[in-house]
Design a protein around this motif. Structure first.
Motif, PDB file in Angstrom:
ATOM      1  N   ALA A 283       1.294  16.061  -3.921  1.00 11.72           N
ATOM      2  CA  ALA A 283       0.072  16.193  -4.712  1.00 11.72           C
ATOM      3  C   ALA A 283      -1.008  15.223  -4.250  1.00 11.72           C
ATOM      4  N   CYS A 284      -0.614  14.181  -3.488  1.00  8.01           N
ATOM      5  CA  CYS A 284      -1.565  13.140  -3.076  1.00  8.01           C
ATOM      6  C   CYS A 284      -2.462  13.654  -1.948  1.00  8.01           C
ATOM      7  N   ARG A 285      -3.744  13.219  -2.012  1.00  8.10           N
ATOM      8  CA  ARG A 285      -4.692  13.616  -0.968  1.00  8.10           C
ATOM      9  C   ARG A 285      -4.252  13.096   0.393  1.00  8.10           C
TER      10      ARG A 285
ATOM     11  N   GLN B  30       3.857   1.249  -1.553  1.00 10.39           N
ATOM     12  CA  GLN B  30       3.018   1.917  -2.543  1.00 10.39           C
ATOM     13  C   GLN B  30       1.846   2.598  -1.867  1.00 10.39           C
ATOM     14  N   CYS B  31       1.563   3.819  -2.296  1.00 14.98           N
ATOM     15  CA  CYS B  31       0.386   4.525  -1.796  1.00 14.98           C
ATOM     16  C   CYS B  31      -0.793   4.130  -2.675  1.00 14.98           C
ATOM     17  N   MET B  32      -1.860   3.586  -2.077  1.00 13.17           N
ATOM     18  CA  MET B  32      -3.008   3.117  -2.837  1.00 13.17           C
ATOM     19  C   MET B  32      -3.890   4.281  -3.312  1.00 13.17           C
ATOM     20  N   ALA B  33      -3.666   5.443  -2.773  1.00 14.91           N
ATOM     21  CA  ALA B  33      -4.465   6.604  -3.187  1.00 14.91           C
ATOM     22  C   ALA B  33      -3.938   7.210  -4.481  1.00 14.91           C
ATOM     23  N   CYS B  34      -2.609   7.364  -4.583  1.00 23.26           N
ATOM     24  CA  CYS B  34      -2.058   7.994  -5.789  1.00 23.26           C
ATOM     25  C   CYS B  34      -1.257   6.998  -6.628  1.00 23.26           C
ATOM     26  N   ARG B  35      -1.148   5.738  -6.164  1.00 22.61           N
ATOM     27  CA  ARG B  35      -0.517   4.638  -6.910  1.00 22.61           C
ATOM     28  C   ARG B  35       0.991   4.806  -7.105  1.00 22.61           C
TER      29      ARG B  35
ATOM     30  N   PHE C 296       3.820   7.025   5.509  1.00 22.06           N
ATOM     31  CA  PHE C 296       2.879   7.970   4.913  1.00 22.06           C
ATOM     32  C   PHE C 296       3.304   8.218   3.473  1.00 22.06           C
ATOM     33  N   CYS C 297       2.362   8.688   2.663  1.00 17.20           N
ATOM     34  CA  CYS C 297       2.675   8.979   1.275  1.00 17.20           C
ATOM     35  C   CYS C 297       3.511  10.255   1.186  1.00 17.20           C
ATOM     36  N   PRO C 298       4.671  10.190   0.522  1.00 19.34           N
ATOM     37  CA  PRO C 298       5.555  11.367   0.489  1.00 19.34           C
ATOM     38  C   PRO C 298       5.229  12.362  -0.620  1.00 19.34           C
TER      39      PRO C 298
END
Ligand code: ZN
Length: 477
Positions: free
Chosen positions: A105-107, A132-137, A100-102
Motif C-alpha cells: 500500500a506504500c507509495r 522503518q519506512c519513513m513514508a508509511c511509518r 525497500f518498503c515491503p
C-alpha cells in the motif's frame, strides 16, 4: 570360305553380346556384394561439404511460453519516487540503501536507494535489526522476505545447512550432520530455492552475450557409470520418469544463464530456449553451440526468426508466400559426437544457421574453435554439487520439483559464490596473507563478476539475507 567369314562374324557378335550383358549386369550386382561396407557416412559427408540454404517454414513453430508472456502482468512502475532527505540532517550510521518498503500500500513500496528506510536497532535484543519506512511509518525486520525471516534456529545453522546442500550433500545427509528432521531440511531447501530463483531473475536480465552453449545431461548417467544400477534398470527407470537437466552457459564469462529440468522433447527445448531468450538484451543474437539434438534447431528458429517474402521467380504470376526464416545474424552450429562404448570416436561440426566460416570467425575472437568443452565441464560440477543429479535419486528429492529446487540453489551458488579458476585476475600488488604462507597473487572472480553483475564474491549468508526487490531498479539511482 564364306562359311569361315560367317563363323567369324557370328563369333564376334556373340562375344560383343556377352560383353554387353556382363557390362549391364555389373552395376546391378554391385550393391548386393558391397552391402557390408558402411553406407551412412556417405550422405553426412555430402551434407557438410555442400550446405543447402535453409528453405524456411510456412508456419512459425509453436512455443507455449511465448504465448503466456504476451498476457499483461508486468507491474513495474514507470518512474521512481523522489528521494526522502535524512531527518534532522543527521548522517545515517547504518547503510539501508539496499532495503525497500515491503508494504504494497506504500507509495515507496519496492524502491531501493530512496532514503525512506531508517535503521532502528535490535528490538528486545533480537539478532536482526528493525527498519522503518519513513513514508508509511511501518516497521519491519531486515530479514523480511528472506529464508531467514521468522526462523527460531540460529542463522549460522541454517546458512551452513543450505551451504551443505549447495555443495552437493543430499537432504538426508544434511539432516544427519546437523541432527535435524529431514522434513525441516527439505522445508529450508524449498524456501532457499524460491529465494535464489527470485535473486537470479532479479540479476539476470538484459544481458549482452556473444556465445551460448546449450546441453542436456541425464540425471542417472553417473549412477550407471558407478555401477550402482545396471544399464537396463537405468533405462527402465528413465523411461518411467526421465530427468534431463537442461543447461545454458556463456563460455566467455562462464555465467550459468539457465538451468531447468524436463523431458528431452521439442516442447521442453522450446521452453528452455525461451527462458534463455528472456534474460538477453533486446536485439542480442548470440552464437549458439549445442550437441546434435535436432529440436534445438526448431526452438532457435522459433525465437530468432522472422517472416521473409522470397523473390518472385517469374515476371508474372502471384507473389510467393512469405517463409519463416532465421534472422540473418543468427549463428548456430552443432557438435555431433559419435560414441562407441561410451568413448568418443568421431567429432563432427555442422553449421546449421550461418556458415561455418562466420561461426569460426566469431570463435576466433577468443582464440577458440567449435567445441562444447565448457558446458561439459559445467555438467561435471553440476553432478558434484547437486545431489539428486549426481547420484541415485534416493533422497526426499525423488520428484522433479525437488531436483528443480536444488538446481535453483546451485544456479545462484555457482554464479555468485564460487570463484572460477579461469576467471581470476592477477593482482597489481601481491597481498600478504594472515599466516606464514606465500603472498596472494590473484583476485578471485565469480561468473557474476565477469559478467558485470556483481563486484565481489558473495557468501551464502549474503545470498540468503539479500532482500530481492520486486522489480529491476534503474542503474542511475
Ligand atoms: Zn512504506
Amino acid at each position: 570360305m564364306v562359311d569361315d567369314i560367317l563363323f567369324h562374324a557370328l563369333l564376334l557378335a556373340v562375344l560383343l553380346w556377352l560383353y554387353r550383358t556382363w557390362y549391364w549386369l555389373r552395376p546391378r550386382c554391385r550393391p548386393t556384394t558391397d552391402q557390408t561396407t558402411p553406407k551412412p557416412a556417405q550422405p553426412t559427408q555430402t551434407r557438410s561439404s555442400v550446405p543447402k540454404p535453409f528453405p524456411g517454414l510456412s508456419h512459425k513453430p509453436h512455443c507455449a511460453a511465448c504465448e503466456q508472456v504476451s498476457a499483461p502482468g508486468d507491474h513495474t512502475p514507470s518512474a521512481p519516487l523522489p528521494l526522502i532527505p535524512s531527518a534532522h540532517g543527521r548522517p545515517r550510521q547504518v547503510d539501508t540503501s539496499g532495503h525497500f518498503c515491503p508494504h504494497p500500500a506504500c507509495r515507496y513500496h519496492g524502491w531501493v536507494r530512496r532514503g525512506n528506510i531508517r535503521a532502528n536497532g535490535h528490538p528486545s535484543g533480537q539478532p536482526w535489526r528493525q527498519l522503518q519506512c519513513m513514508a508509511c511509518r511501518t516497521y519491519f525486520l531486515e530479514t523480511h522476505g528472506t529464508p531467514l525471516h521468522g526462523k527460531h534456529v540460529p542463522a549460522e545453522r541454517l546458512v551452513w545447512a543450505v551451504g551443505a546442500l549447495a555443495e552437493g550433500l543430499g537432504i538426508r545427509a544434511v539432516a544427519r550432520v546437523f541432527e535435524m528432521d529431514p522434513n525441516t531440511v527439505l522445508q529450508w531447501l524449498v524456501e532457499a530455492a524460491d529465494h535464489t530463483a527470485a535473486l537470479s531473475r532479479y540479476f539476470l536480465h538484459d544481458l549482452h552475450v556473444s556465445q551460448i552453449q546449450l546441453d542436456e545431461l541425464i540425471a542417472l548417467l553417473s549412477a550407471v557409470k558407478a555401477g550402482e544400477v545396471s544399464d537396463a534398470e537405468a533405462i527402465q527407470r528413465l523411461s518411467r520418469s526421465p530427468h534431463w537437466v537442461w543447461v545454458a552457459i556463456d563460455p566467455v564469462t562462464k555465467l550459468l544463464l539457465s538451468l531447468d529440468i524436463g523431458d528431452r522433447t521439442l516442447e521442453m527445448a522450446q521452453r528452455f530456449v525461451h527462458s534463455v531468450i528472456q534474460i538477453l538484451a533486446p536485439g542480442c543474437v548470440p552464437l549458439f553451440l549445442t550437441d546434435g539434438f535436432k529440436e534445438y534447431t526448431t526452438a532457435l528458429l522459433t525465437h530468432f526468426g522472422s517472416w521473409v517474402r522470397p523473390p518472385r521467380r517469374q515476371a508474372q504470376g502471384p507473389m510467393p508466400k512469405p517463409r519463416w526464416m532465421p534472422l540473418p545474424q543468427l549463428l548456430y552450429a552443432q557438435v555431433v559426437k559419435s560414441y562407441r562404448r561410451r568413448h568418443v570416436v568421431r567429432v563432427h561440426h555442422r553449421g546449421v544457421f550461418g556458415t561455418l566460416d562466420r561461426i569460426t570467425l566469431r570463435l576466433a575472437a577468443h582464440g577458440w574453435q567449435i567445441n562444447t568443452a565448457f558446458i561439459e565441464r559445467v555438467n561435471l560440477t553440476i553432478r558434484q554439487h547437486v545431489a539428486a543429479v549426481g547420484r541415485r535419486v534416493i533422497t526426499l528429492c525423488k520428484h522433479e520439483a525437488g531436483i528443480r529446487q536444488q538446481l535453483a540453489l546451485y544456479h545462484v551458488y555457482y554464479n555468485f559464490c564460487l570463484p572460477h579458476a579461469s576467471l581470476r585476475q592477477p593482482l597489481l600488488q601481491p597481498e600478504p596473507t594472515n599466516g606464514s604462507g606465500s603472498t596472494k597473487q590473484w583476485r578471485p572472480r565469480t561468473p557474476a563478476m565477469a559478467a558485470g553483475l556483481s563486484d565481489h564474491v558473495w557468501t551464502l549468508r549474503e545470498v540468503l539475507l539479500y532482500r530481492v526487490p520486486p522489480w529491476p531498479q534503474p542503474q542511475e539511482l
